[in-house]
Enzyme design. Sequence first.
Site, PDB file in Angstrom:
ATOM      1  N   ASP A 146      -5.814  -0.657  -1.713  1.00 43.67           N
ATOM      2  CA  ASP A 146      -6.564  -1.633  -2.518  1.00 43.67           C
ATOM      3  C   ASP A 146      -7.796  -2.184  -1.823  1.00 43.67           C
ATOM      4  O   ASP A 146      -7.932  -2.100  -0.602  1.00 43.67           O
ATOM      5  CB  ASP A 146      -5.662  -2.825  -2.838  1.00 43.67           C
ATOM      6  CG  ASP A 146      -5.423  -3.700  -1.600  1.00 43.67           C
ATOM      7  OD1 ASP A 146      -4.967  -3.151  -0.580  1.00 43.67           O
ATOM      8  OD2 ASP A 146      -5.739  -4.898  -1.643  1.00 43.67           O
ATOM      9  N   GLY A 206       0.783  -1.238   0.000  1.00 45.24           N
ATOM     10  CA  GLY A 206       0.000   0.000   0.000  1.00 45.24           C
ATOM     11  C   GLY A 206       0.812   1.283   0.000  1.00 45.24           C
ATOM     12  O   GLY A 206       0.398   2.283  -0.587  1.00 45.24           O
ATOM     13  N   GLU A 259       3.764   4.327   5.999  1.00 37.45           N
ATOM     14  CA  GLU A 259       2.516   3.577   5.842  1.00 37.45           C
ATOM     15  C   GLU A 259       1.544   4.368   4.975  1.00 37.45           C
ATOM     16  O   GLU A 259       1.556   5.602   4.995  1.00 37.45           O
ATOM     17  CB  GLU A 259       1.875   3.351   7.216  1.00 37.45           C
ATOM     18  CG  GLU A 259       1.934   1.943   7.741  1.00 37.45           C
ATOM     19  CD  GLU A 259       1.113   0.932   6.953  1.00 37.45           C
ATOM     20  OE1 GLU A 259       0.861   1.118   5.745  1.00 37.45           O
ATOM     21  OE2 GLU A 259       0.715  -0.069   7.556  1.00 37.45           O
ATOM     22  N   ASP A 260       0.696   3.669   4.255  1.00 34.76           N
ATOM     23  CA  ASP A 260      -0.336   4.349   3.484  1.00 34.76           C
ATOM     24  C   ASP A 260      -1.439   4.869   4.405  1.00 34.76           C
ATOM     25  O   ASP A 260      -1.869   5.999   4.321  1.00 34.76           O
ATOM     26  CB  ASP A 260      -0.923   3.421   2.404  1.00 34.76           C
ATOM     27  CG  ASP A 260      -1.372   2.068   2.955  1.00 34.76           C
ATOM     28  OD1 ASP A 260      -1.150   1.796   4.155  1.00 34.76           O
ATOM     29  OD2 ASP A 260      -1.938   1.283   2.184  1.00 34.76           O
ATOM     30  N   ASP A 315      -5.145   2.452  10.641  1.00 37.29           N
ATOM     31  CA  ASP A 315      -6.552   2.217  10.957  1.00 37.29           C
ATOM     32  C   ASP A 315      -6.614   1.788  12.431  1.00 37.29           C
ATOM     33  O   ASP A 315      -6.567   2.634  13.315  1.00 37.29           O
ATOM     34  CB  ASP A 315      -7.017   1.137   9.961  1.00 37.29           C
ATOM     35  CG  ASP A 315      -8.473   0.763  10.062  1.00 37.29           C
ATOM     36  OD1 ASP A 315      -9.314   1.640   9.900  1.00 37.29           O
ATOM     37  OD2 ASP A 315      -8.762  -0.419  10.288  1.00 37.29           O
ATOM     38  N   LYS A 362      -7.088   7.077  10.407  1.00 31.05           N
ATOM     39  CA  LYS A 362      -8.503   7.061  10.816  1.00 31.05           C
ATOM     40  C   LYS A 362      -8.513   7.224  12.335  1.00 31.05           C
ATOM     41  O   LYS A 362      -8.422   6.238  13.077  1.00 31.05           O
ATOM     42  CB  LYS A 362      -9.153   5.736  10.422  1.00 31.05           C
ATOM     43  CG  LYS A 362      -9.248   5.498   8.914  1.00 31.05           C
ATOM     44  CD  LYS A 362      -9.924   4.163   8.620  1.00 31.05           C
ATOM     45  CE  LYS A 362      -9.870   3.818   7.152  1.00 31.05           C
ATOM     46  NZ  LYS A 362     -10.302   2.435   6.877  1.00 31.05           N
ATOM     47  N   PHE A 407     -14.057   2.881   4.257  1.00 27.79           N
ATOM     48  CA  PHE A 407     -13.091   2.105   3.479  1.00 27.79           C
ATOM     49  C   PHE A 407     -12.787   2.820   2.163  1.00 27.79           C
ATOM     50  O   PHE A 407     -13.685   3.187   1.412  1.00 27.79           O
ATOM     51  CB  PHE A 407     -13.625   0.693   3.212  1.00 27.79           C
ATOM     52  CG  PHE A 407     -12.575  -0.194   2.615  1.00 27.79           C
ATOM     53  CD1 PHE A 407     -11.562  -0.732   3.400  1.00 27.79           C
ATOM     54  CD2 PHE A 407     -12.568  -0.460   1.251  1.00 27.79           C
ATOM     55  CE1 PHE A 407     -10.569  -1.523   2.854  1.00 27.79           C
ATOM     56  CE2 PHE A 407     -11.582  -1.260   0.687  1.00 27.79           C
ATOM     57  CZ  PHE A 407     -10.582  -1.792   1.494  1.00 27.79           C
TER      58      PHE A 407
END
Length: 183
Positions: free
Chosen positions: A166, A52, A106-107, A110, A138, A159
């Site tokens: 992805d 990611g 990191e992308d 969460d 998030k 999401f």
Amino acid sequence: MENRKINLWDKTFKPYIPAEKLEKAIDAVAEKVNADFANCEDIPIVLCVLNGAIMFTGELMQRFTFPCELVSIKLSSYQGTQSTGTVLNILGLTADVRGRRVIICEDIVDTGNTITALKELLVAKGSSDVRICTMLLKPDVYKKPDKLDYVGMEIPNAFIVGHGLDYNELGRTGKDIYVIDND
Ligand code: IMP
């Protein structure tokens, strides 16, 4: 940004964050990292969390002005649109991090399971300092004690795909970000 919905597998996604907005966020993050690592005497490791964070890491490195070494690791915690709670180490660390400073790229953060597990791994392997740099966060979901050193943008708990992210391996292409369309 094209105002067009996209279909990936069984789900539809609608336009959410345009590339220009992301680019500004990445500029700001890179500026902070550059300020913190300016004139460093060591060679920090930039650790790309595959797959990611490939795009984000590349974009950051285009902006970095200090010498650094690029290393990748492949981790996975998501299945479909849900976190499994278990972080799988698919491709291990390919560099010796003993005594080295590491900037994790990191992308998206969460639950934080991925970066927490990764930080623990790096500390166990002897890294002298671990910083976390994420394009997106998030905050409503992230409840871990570890502080996130560099955050591009905060988003609500929904999401998303695009810009490297992805849905079951589809949707990584393109510079814009799309959000799941529940309508
Ligand atoms: P965490 O371990 O729960 O923090 O999740 C982090 C990883 O899950 C990220 O590196 C992504 O690969 C994936 N992930 C989390 N949220 C999303 C999302 O909205 N879209 C796509 N992948 C996501």
